[in-house]
Write a protein that holds these residues in place. Structure first.
Motif, short mmCIF file in Angstrom:
data_model
loop_
_atom_site.label_atom_id
_atom_site.label_comp_id
_atom_site.label_asym_id
_atom_site.label_seq_id
_atom_site.Cartn_x
_atom_site.Cartn_y
_atom_site.Cartn_z
N LEU A 192 0.85 -1.20 0.00
CA LEU A 192 0.00 0.00 0.00
C LEU A 192 0.88 1.24 0.00
CD1 LEU A 192 -2.67 1.35 0.01
CD2 LEU A 192 -2.90 0.91 2.44
N GLY A 193 1.27 1.68 -1.20
CA GLY A 193 2.03 2.91 -1.36
C GLY A 193 1.42 3.70 -2.51
N MET A 231 9.78 9.87 1.67
CA MET A 231 9.34 8.83 0.73
C MET A 231 10.19 7.57 0.88
SD MET A 231 8.93 9.02 -3.42
CE MET A 231 10.66 9.43 -3.67
N ALA A 232 11.49 7.75 1.07
CA ALA A 232 12.38 6.59 1.22
C ALA A 232 12.00 5.76 2.44
CB ALA A 232 13.83 7.06 1.33
N LYS A 233 11.35 6.41 3.42
CA LYS A 233 10.90 5.69 4.63
C LYS A 233 9.42 5.33 4.54
CE LYS A 233 12.45 9.08 7.19
NZ LYS A 233 12.81 9.97 8.29
N ASN A 234 8.84 5.42 3.37
CA ASN A 234 7.40 5.16 3.16
C ASN A 234 6.52 6.05 4.01
OD1 ASN A 234 7.52 3.08 1.23
ND2 ASN A 234 8.11 1.63 2.83
N ASP A 235 7.04 7.22 4.36
CA ASP A 235 6.28 8.14 5.21
C ASP A 235 5.51 9.13 4.34
OD1 ASP A 235 5.31 9.77 7.19
OD2 ASP A 235 7.23 10.80 7.52
N VAL A 236 4.58 8.63 3.56
CA VAL A 236 3.73 9.49 2.74
C VAL A 236 2.46 8.73 2.41
CG1 VAL A 236 4.99 8.79 0.65
CG2 VAL A 236 3.50 10.80 0.57
#
Lengths: 352, 352
Positions: free
Chosen positions: B184-185, B332-337
């Motif tokens: 889920l991104g 974004m690299a940490k999936n923080d979006v």
């Protein structure tokens, strides 16, 4: 019950030795078959060495069986005493799931019962395979064998034959297509024969240039030596279908580059890891498919036997005396066979 | 020629910094677009860090572009000044091969020209992407954007949207099917929206139970936590199609076990090795397929934009000031979006 004689391995490091055991009595739906010839499949060795896990010992290998019917149960309609008959990798399945209903017993949702190294559904007894003098099998899992076929050379059809025939049919190989068969062994040599008989242009893809002449004798239109980058580049993006018969882990990426957009490579040899790993890019650019196929259903196995009779297709075999079976396994492990060993079961000396 | 302003990276370890460069004059088939919004795709980071090789610096990333037409060439028929327009991952292709003839420019046999980090076919000049104030693109590679769409949230449709829409259409996802979206991104959240709008029963497959509520808000009928063996077992053999959006190397074997016989898992996120390796057995038992798909052709991209207008589908976005773009990349690299950053290009301060 009847006393059977054959050869078994007793643990994963042991050689094959003479072994006697009980076969069940033929029930109303069963066919009893005197085994005349039993092919030696590479998977016999994998299972005896427990390469795939779950080995049950003692193990009587063999799932490429040709024999003569000696007894039929009261409900048996398709066979009579004296007929030639074949038995392949399966001897039973649940018969009630969606896969069985579609004549795809090999994908039985409850799991098929294999001809050896498996367990009978009713009795819970171990199944013992074709390196033996006779076998008792339910009629659904027995195929008719034309008298016009060379029986000894027909034995490998029951595994190597159906394993290659089924995917070529499923992915609709035929005239106007360029089909590659990767690996020239027991499976690969049958793949070449079938793809050619189905009307495709056939390219044998091998690491071994020396196999080229033989590939052409078997029916290949062309030979592609996969270790030659110039040849690989010349064939890039040109194949409609690839039948990959390599039985060990290997790099699939170079083969994927040979496929046209939207085309498929089907694995029939390797059960274990694809290592070096498949790259996502190898399927993504060109929407290519990698898939696999396991043997074939019983109706399709009969269709394949009939196709072979019609097109006069059998395997290239080296017939051996069962007393030399351990040497044959050693040679097979080194790919030193063109292309299938078959045991002449008349050489079996029966214990008293 | 016209002076363009934007942000670029100058080597694979550098941050994005302001950068000015020349755009070509609009030729007779070109559309000049003032960029309003530019989505940030995970592949921007991959390419800037040269994860896939072949990085060309300076690099102006961005291939999720929404803007307003400011000039059209004499031959341009589909656009007029003032229209809203979109540009995705490609700005050119050979236009003459079999793939281009079938409106599959993304699989152009000569190689498509990408929106950035690529080379213009005619001039040989580098292409620069959407983290900039304007762009000049040949009309075939520009799509119309409905005024009814929320423009900032429409930007990611040009990559994340078409990348998920195209395979769902190609493999004919629709009513009566159970479809899994893995991950889920940016891609996955669009996959859920599209699969639901196409009428399928949608299961979000994630490693992160916390994402479950959000997945349902996006349209998922069910959530499957892939780290839970009991849940994986309960869903085994039940999926008609799997859309795998994971952008990094991962073990595909557990997902293959979720597919029905003859069903397909399509990779859209990972270009690199599938490690741990795929097992042959994972495709062989059940004749399952693993495949991949890359973005979509221009005609299909327009179809997708129209589908979005009809079904009121856009991305879930977080709009940023371009001066914070490096922080956005870090997040974004940490999936923080959740689920896509979009640069508001009005925040760009133009150098004198």
């Amino acid at each position: 019950m009847s006393l059977a004689h054959g050869y078994a391995v007793h643990d994963q490091t042991a050689p094959l030795v003479p072994f006697s055991f009980e076969r069940r009595a033929a029930g109303p739906d069963d066919v009893r078959i005197e085994i005349l010839f039993s092919g030696i499949c590479h998977s016999d060795l994998h299972q005896a060495r427990d390469d795939w896990g779950g080995a049950k010992f003692p193990m009587v290998p063999g799932h490429e069986i040709i024999g003569r019917v000696t007894e039929v149960g009261a409900n048996v309609t398709g066979f009579k005493v004296g007929d030639f008959a074949g038995v392949g990798c399966m001897v039973d399945s649940c018969r009630h799931c969606a896969a069985c209903d579609e004549d795809l017993e090999q994908y039985c949702e409850k799991g098929a019962t294999y001809t050896y190294n498996s367990t009978e559904r009713d009795s819970g007894q171990p199944t013992f395979g074709g390196y033996s003098d006779h076998i008792v099998v339910e009629q659904r899992f027995v195929v008719k064998v034309s008298e016009t076929l060379d029986l000894k050379a027909a034995a490998p059809l029951l595994c190597a034959g159906i394993t290659t025939y089924s995917p070529l049919r499923h992915w609709k190989v035929g005239p106007g297509q360029k089909v590659g068969v990767i690996g020239l062994g027991g499976l690969g040599h049958m793949g070449v024969k079938f793809a050619k008989a189905m009307g495709a242009t056939v390219v044998m893809i091998t690491t071994t240039p020396e196999k080229g002449a033989d590939a052409k004798r078997l029916g290949a239109d062309e030979v592609l030596v996969s270790r030659d980058p110039a040849q690989m580049k010349a064939h890039a993006g040109s194949f409609d279908f690839l039948l990959n018969t390599i039985p060990v882990s290997h790099d699939t990426n170079p083969y994927m580059s040979l496929l046209k957009r939207d085309a498929t490579m089907c694995l029939v040899g390797v059960l274990t890891e694809l290592d070096p790993p498949l790259m996502g890019a190898s399927v993504m650019f060109g929407r290519k498919h990698i898939t696999g196929s396991a043997i074939g259903g019983m109706a399709e196995t009969q269709e394949m036997m009939d196709f072979c009779a019609e097109h006069n297709i059998v395997s290239d075999v080296e017939v051996i005396d069962i007393k030399t079976v351990n040497e044959a396994w050693e040679r097979m492990a080194k790919n030193d066979v063109r292309y299938r060993f078959v045991i002449d079961m008349a050489t079996l000396e029966k214990a008293a």
